[in-house]
Design a protein around this motif. Structure first.
Motif, mmCIF file in Angstrom:
data_model
loop_
_atom_site.group_PDB
_atom_site.id
_atom_site.type_symbol
_atom_site.label_atom_id
_atom_site.label_comp_id
_atom_site.label_asym_id
_atom_site.label_seq_id
_atom_site.Cartn_x
_atom_site.Cartn_y
_atom_site.Cartn_z
ATOM 1 N N GLN A 85 113.079 -39.026 -14.645
ATOM 2 C CA GLN A 85 112.332 -37.803 -14.970
ATOM 3 C C GLN A 85 110.846 -38.123 -15.194
ATOM 4 O O GLN A 85 109.965 -37.447 -14.667
ATOM 5 C CB GLN A 85 112.959 -37.164 -16.219
ATOM 6 C CG GLN A 85 112.336 -35.850 -16.655
ATOM 7 C CD GLN A 85 111.290 -36.066 -17.741
ATOM 8 O OE1 GLN A 85 111.409 -36.970 -18.571
ATOM 9 N NE2 GLN A 85 110.265 -35.242 -17.733
ATOM 10 N N GLY B 90 109.112 -39.011 -11.925
ATOM 11 C CA GLY B 90 109.155 -37.993 -10.868
ATOM 12 C C GLY B 90 109.867 -38.492 -9.618
ATOM 13 O O GLY B 90 109.532 -38.082 -8.500
ATOM 14 N N VAL C 115 112.375 -37.648 -7.914
ATOM 15 C CA VAL C 115 113.291 -36.501 -7.846
ATOM 16 C C VAL C 115 114.442 -36.706 -6.859
ATOM 17 O O VAL C 115 115.449 -35.999 -6.926
ATOM 18 C CB VAL C 115 112.525 -35.207 -7.477
ATOM 19 C CG1 VAL C 115 111.642 -34.765 -8.622
ATOM 20 C CG2 VAL C 115 111.670 -35.415 -6.213
#
Ligand code: UT7
Length: 347
Positions: free
Chosen positions: A97, A100, A102
């Motif tokens: 998280q 980033g 993702v």
């Protein structure tokens, strides 16, 4: 199968330095005893906001920068840790998280001080098989948060930190050539934090009984460590038809210089081919091997084409070693200036 190897490295250390002289004021010990028996002079101690996730994030961010990789291109994060920010979710998810990343699957791997080398073996296999393209392999621990500062048998040993490696496909015959993973669960009682898990859930009683602290049978762990570091390294090397004489740089878990000296003497690896930094950081558990690897590379102790062996051992009891043919050729401009251990902590 393709080949997978390390294309970027990073480290992060807490700011606070705790010297042996300071520990002399806390328990009945001396700088002389600690240095003679362990080789440790000082260690870094995490502050309130410095955790496995924050240090792991900072180390991983540096490794991504060195590799020139965008966080969105990482599709796997494995964090070797046994001092996670939370029992769940995993520290790898906290790091995913914050960075980033993702598109990355994320999980922790609990093999104590052998955690990074275990994770490197698992992650490189997943990349070599083609199942994943770009892995972040992290070793992060803050064992001083679980240290009993009244127990002189353990409190002099540990320090905090994190190290990280980006693992990606590399030229055939380079990168991770072989590995050896193992465990001996009959040793679970030799190095353990008994409280806070399902066996002894946290309670006033577990705290009164000091079960949330590290307990260790030091001598037994010592004997195991000397034997297994040599045996595991030899097994890994034999798997790719090599021997200890072929090793250019040996990067062992940084627990104790006496353990490292005995193991490398048995292996017949010359001291100048062995990297140590335990004097500065103490035993940083899963972080010790990647921090050492990072420093060895930035100091020019590891060069492109070198044969490198990393080996770890720890609670479990666990052990892991990997043989690598080094692929990285140069340190990017600007990296490595703060080698003495500047803090790069994402608070
Ligand atoms: O990542 C894996 C983590 N664990 C390890 O790597 C630990 C492996 N073990 C070791 O590194 C060593 O066993 C230690 C450094 C922990 C201890 O060294 P040792 O040479 O095995 O000492 P010992 O435990 O056999 O103790 C020798 C003496 C004892 O006193 P007596 O009984 O002979 O009077 C201890 O009480 O040293 C004493 N002692 C200390 N004295 C001063 C133990 N700790 C200390 C201390 N300062 N910090």
């Amino acid at each position: 199968m393709k080949s997978a190897g390390i294309i970027g490295l990073g480290k992060a250390l807490p700011e606070r330095v705790l010297t042996n002289a300071e520990i002399e004021t806390m328990v009945e010990t001396s700088d002389e005893w600690i240095f003679e028996r362990t080789g440790i002079r000082k260690r870094r101690v995490a502050g309130e906001n410095e955790t496995s996730a924050s240090l792991g994030t900072a180390a991983a961010a540096e490794a991504l920068r060195m590799a020139g990789v965008d966080p969105a291109d990482v599709d796997l994060i494995i964090c070797g840790t046994t001092s996670p920010d939370t029992l769940f979710p995993s520290t790898a998810c906290h790091i995913q998280q914050r960075l980033g990343c993702v598109n990355a699957a994320a999980f922790d791997l609990a093999a104590a001080c052998a955690g990074f080398v275990y994770a490197l073996a698992v992650g490189s296999e997943l990349v070599a098989s083609g199942a994943h393209k770009m892995a972040l392999i992290i070793g992060a621990d803050v064992l001083t948060k679980f240290t009993d500062w009244t127990d002189r048998g353990t409190c002099v040993l540990f320090g905090d930190g994190a190290g990280a490696a980006v693992v990606a496909p590399v030229e055939d015959g380079r990168g991770v050539l072989s590995y050896d993973l193992g465990a001996d669960g009959t040793g679970t009682g030799l190095l353990v934090i008994p409280g806070g898990g399902g066996l002894h859930p946290a309670s006033h009683q577990t705290v009164d009984d000091r079960l949330h602290y590290i307990k260790m049978e030091g001598r037994e762990v010592f004997k195991f460590a000397v034997k297994i570091m040599g045996e595991s390294s030899e097994r890994s090397l034999a798997k790719c038809g090599l021997s200890p004489h072929d090793v250019d740089c040996f990067v062992p878990h940084q627990a104790n210089t006496r353990i490292i000296d005995s193991a490398t003497r048995r292996l017949g690896i010359a001291p100048e081919r062995v990297f140590t930094n335990v004097a500065d950081y103490g035993n940083t558990s899963a972080a010790s091997v990647p921090i050492a690897l990072y420093e060895a590379f930035l100091m020019g102790r590891i060069r492109e084409g070198d044969l490198v062996v990393v080996v770890g051992f720890g609670a479990g009891l666990t052990w892991a070693s990997c043989v690598l043919r080094w692929t990285m050729s140069a340190v990017p401009e600007g990296d490595g200036k703060e080698l003495a251990g500047a803090a790069r902590v994402d608070k």
